[in-house]
Every structure is written in structure tokens, then in C-alpha cells.
Write a protein that holds these residues in place. Structure first.
Motif, short mmCIF file in Angstrom:
data_model
loop_
_atom_site.label_atom_id
_atom_site.label_comp_id
_atom_site.label_asym_id
_atom_site.label_seq_id
_atom_site.Cartn_x
_atom_site.Cartn_y
_atom_site.Cartn_z
N VAL A 66 13.19 -8.67 1.22
CA VAL A 66 13.23 -7.73 0.10
C VAL A 66 12.26 -6.60 0.37
O VAL A 66 11.07 -6.83 0.55
CB VAL A 66 12.87 -8.44 -1.22
CG1 VAL A 66 13.01 -7.47 -2.39
CG2 VAL A 66 13.77 -9.65 -1.45
N ILE A 67 12.78 -5.38 0.40
CA ILE A 67 11.96 -4.19 0.63
C ILE A 67 11.92 -3.40 -0.65
O ILE A 67 12.91 -2.97 -1.19
CB ILE A 67 12.56 -3.30 1.73
CG1 ILE A 67 12.84 -4.12 2.99
CG2 ILE A 67 11.62 -2.14 2.05
CD1 ILE A 67 13.65 -3.38 4.02
N SER A 68 10.69 -3.17 -1.15
CA SER A 68 10.52 -2.48 -2.42
C SER A 68 10.13 -1.05 -2.12
O SER A 68 9.04 -0.87 -1.67
CB SER A 68 9.54 -3.21 -3.28
OG SER A 68 8.99 -2.54 -4.30
N THR A 109 6.15 -3.85 0.10
CA THR A 109 6.17 -2.75 -0.87
C THR A 109 5.70 -1.49 -0.15
O THR A 109 4.57 -1.44 0.32
CB THR A 109 5.25 -3.04 -2.06
OG1 THR A 109 5.74 -4.17 -2.78
CG2 THR A 109 5.18 -1.84 -3.00
N ILE A 110 6.58 -0.52 -0.04
CA ILE A 110 6.22 0.74 0.61
C ILE A 110 5.82 1.73 -0.48
O ILE A 110 6.66 2.20 -1.25
CB ILE A 110 7.38 1.29 1.45
CG1 ILE A 110 7.76 0.27 2.53
CG2 ILE A 110 7.00 2.62 2.09
CD1 ILE A 110 8.94 0.68 3.38
N LEU A 146 3.65 -7.63 1.66
CA LEU A 146 2.73 -6.67 2.28
C LEU A 146 2.74 -5.37 1.48
O LEU A 146 3.80 -4.86 1.13
CB LEU A 146 3.16 -6.39 3.72
CG LEU A 146 2.50 -5.21 4.44
CD1 LEU A 146 1.02 -5.50 4.69
CD2 LEU A 146 3.22 -4.92 5.75
N PHE A 147 1.55 -4.84 1.18
CA PHE A 147 1.43 -3.53 0.54
C PHE A 147 1.27 -2.50 1.64
O PHE A 147 0.23 -2.43 2.29
CB PHE A 147 0.24 -3.52 -0.42
CG PHE A 147 0.15 -2.27 -1.26
CD1 PHE A 147 0.87 -2.17 -2.44
CD2 PHE A 147 -0.66 -1.21 -0.88
CE1 PHE A 147 0.80 -1.03 -3.23
CE2 PHE A 147 -0.74 -0.06 -1.66
CZ PHE A 147 -0.01 0.03 -2.84
N HIS A 148 2.31 -1.71 1.86
CA HIS A 148 2.34 -0.75 2.96
C HIS A 148 2.28 0.66 2.38
O HIS A 148 3.22 1.13 1.74
CB HIS A 148 3.61 -0.93 3.78
CG HIS A 148 3.66 -0.12 5.03
ND1 HIS A 148 3.26 -0.60 6.26
CD2 HIS A 148 4.05 1.16 5.25
CE1 HIS A 148 3.42 0.33 7.18
NE2 HIS A 148 3.89 1.42 6.58
N MET A 149 1.17 1.33 2.59
CA MET A 149 0.97 2.67 2.04
C MET A 149 1.34 3.70 3.09
O MET A 149 0.70 3.80 4.14
CB MET A 149 -0.49 2.84 1.61
CG MET A 149 -0.75 4.04 0.74
SD MET A 149 -2.43 3.99 0.06
CE MET A 149 -2.41 5.46 -0.96
N ALA A 150 2.40 4.47 2.82
CA ALA A 150 2.88 5.48 3.76
C ALA A 150 2.42 6.85 3.28
O ALA A 150 2.83 7.32 2.22
CB ALA A 150 4.40 5.43 3.85
N GLY A 188 -3.88 -9.81 -0.25
CA GLY A 188 -4.79 -9.04 0.59
C GLY A 188 -4.13 -8.40 1.80
O GLY A 188 -4.82 -7.85 2.66
N SER A 189 -2.80 -8.46 1.88
CA SER A 189 -2.09 -7.88 3.02
C SER A 189 -1.83 -6.39 2.77
O SER A 189 -0.98 -6.04 1.93
CB SER A 189 -0.76 -8.61 3.25
OG SER A 189 -0.97 -9.97 3.55
N VAL A 190 -2.56 -5.54 3.46
CA VAL A 190 -2.47 -4.09 3.25
C VAL A 190 -2.39 -3.37 4.58
O VAL A 190 -3.11 -3.71 5.53
CB VAL A 190 -3.70 -3.57 2.46
CG1 VAL A 190 -3.56 -2.07 2.20
CG2 VAL A 190 -3.88 -4.33 1.16
#
Length: 242
Positions: A66-68, A109-110, A146-150, A188-190
Motif C-alpha cells: 500500500v502506497i499512500s 507514506t510519501i 515508512l515515512f518518506h519525505m520527498a 521511527g522509519s523515516v
């Protein structure tokens, strides 16, 4: 259902709306009828349907991610678009509920950021995420993404400075609580990555880098029926405040 049908359908119907400070589940992409009778989250989950994709997901026997933002043991990618998050269209309560829904079952989560600095608007969004920490219930299957900040329109050389600023702001936002939304909702996955300007070759390289990250993340579900069951129940629990 044949592969041609899976490729033909490209848009999942809206599954929920945040309005009037509540999360409202949708049924086949439409507002739930007032005549629908339910007494708790479980009975509500049995009512919710996801349109044509209900059959696709229900019959899927491979892993799901699942990609948010498919033959033999392919992975079904489900992309969720949380439209209007952090905008004037949403109240603080609605943003908080959407952030919980998003983090509950997304593998990644992007979070798209349009400039280098963490402005007041972004800080406000993170504060709303933080406000939802007290409502998160411990579950071994949920809140593991995973919290992925683009960061758009920046160079890779700027990322390290941004990481320092990001950590500083998060500490300020979460200083009044023993837990912050990144550890509670994402374990804590960032990750923070730079996305150069669209007309530069590095931009397309950054897209490929994100694709690699997504491919390497293990799926939370090994079969579609389990995913359908959980996502409907999560939406219903948030709606009924269970």
C-alpha cells in the motif's frame, strides 16, 4: 478476472471522506445512505464496498503493498491519494483522522514537500499528525510503514541540512509528549530524499530511487481478502470512534 481488466481499471473509487470533523466511509465511491443501519465498527465494515476493485482485491492471491502517492506471484500496488491534507478545506480534526487512517495500513507514506524549508504550513500538518498519537492503538500488523519525505525542486547537496532542520522541528512539535507521531505511527522509519527540478535528468533518477524503495519494502498482506477486511474495519473503527 483477467489481467486485461486489471490494467483497464486505473482509478479506485473514493473510499472515505473527512468532513464535519469525522471520517465518513463511502460505499462504491458514493456517500453512505442514511438508511444504512449499523451498530458498531464490525457491522459498518460489512457494508462498505470499493466498487469494481472489490473483486480485484478480493481475488488477489499474491502479496499487497500500500502506497499512500501485476502473473506469477506479482505484487498488487494500491495507491492512496489523501487529497486536501493540510489545506483550508480540512479542519485540524479531519487532518488528524486522515493521518491515522493513512499510517495504519500504508507500507510507505510519501509526503510531498515543495520547497527546502519546513514552513509554518508543514509544521501545522505535522502538529495535526502529532495530535493523533494518543488515538493510535498498538497492533502488530498496523502502523509499520515508512515515512518518506520527498522534497521537490532541491539538489541532493541540500538534503543533509534539511534533515537537521526536520529533526529540530519534530523535537519542538513533540516536546510535550513522550511519543512522537514518527515513532508511534511509523515505527521511527523515516527517509528524506531530494527531487531536482522536473526538466533535469536527476529528477527521473529520483523517481527510480523511490521505485526501488517501494520494491524493497515487504508487503503487509499476502492475500487480497485480508487487506479488504482490515482496511474496511479500520475505516469503520475511526468512523465509530471505536
Amino acid at each position: 478476472m483477467g489481467n486485461w481488466m486489471r490494467h483497464l481499471m486505473c482509478l479506485v473509487p473514493q473510499i472515505a471522506r473527512a468532513e464535519n470533523n469525522c471520517l465518513q466511509p463511502m460505499n462504491d465511491g458514493l456517500q453512505l445512505s442514511t438508511s444504512v443501519d449499523f451498530v458498531d465498527a464490525i457491522s459498518l465494515a460489512n457494508v462498505v464496498k470499493f466498487g469494481l476493485y472489490e473483486a480485484v482485491i478480493n481475488d488477489w492471491v499474491g502479496p499487497i503493498k500500500v502506497i499512500s502517492s501485476m502473473g506469477k506471484q506479482r505484487v498488487l500496488y494500491i495507491l492512496l491519494d489523501f487529497e486536501g491534507l493540510g489545506s483550508f478545506e480540512r479542519s485540524e480534526q479531519e487532518d488528524m483522522l486522515l493521518s491515522i487512517l493513512n499510517a495504519a495500513f500504508s507500507n510507505i507514506t510519501i509526503f510531498n514537500k515543495k520547497d527546502f524549508h519546513l514552513d509554518k504550513e508543514t509544521e501545522a500538518v505535522f502538529q495535526r499528525f502529532q495530535n493523533g498519537v494518543s488515538l493510535v492503538k498498538a497492533d502488530s500488523k498496523l502502523f509499520r510503514g515508512l515515512f518518506h519525505m520527498a522534497i521537490k525542486d532541491v539538489d541532493n547537496s541540500d538534503v543533509e541540512d534539511l534533515k537537521k532542520e526536520f529533526c529540530s522541528k519534530i523535537q519542538q512539535i513533540c516536546s510535550k509528549s513522550q511519543e512522537n507521531f514518527l515513532t508511534k505511527m511509523y515505527g521511527g522509519s523515516v527517509e528524506i530524499c531530494a527531487m531536482p527540478f522536473f526538466n533535469r535528468p536527476e529528477y527521473h533518477e529520483s523517481i527510480r530511487d523511490i521505485a526501488v524503495v517501494v520494491d524493497e519494502i515487504p508487503g503487509s498482506y499476502s492475500i487480497g481478502k485480508a487487506f479488504l477486511r482490515d482496511v474496511k474495519l479500520i475505516i469503520s473503527q475511526i468512523t465509530t470512534k471505536d
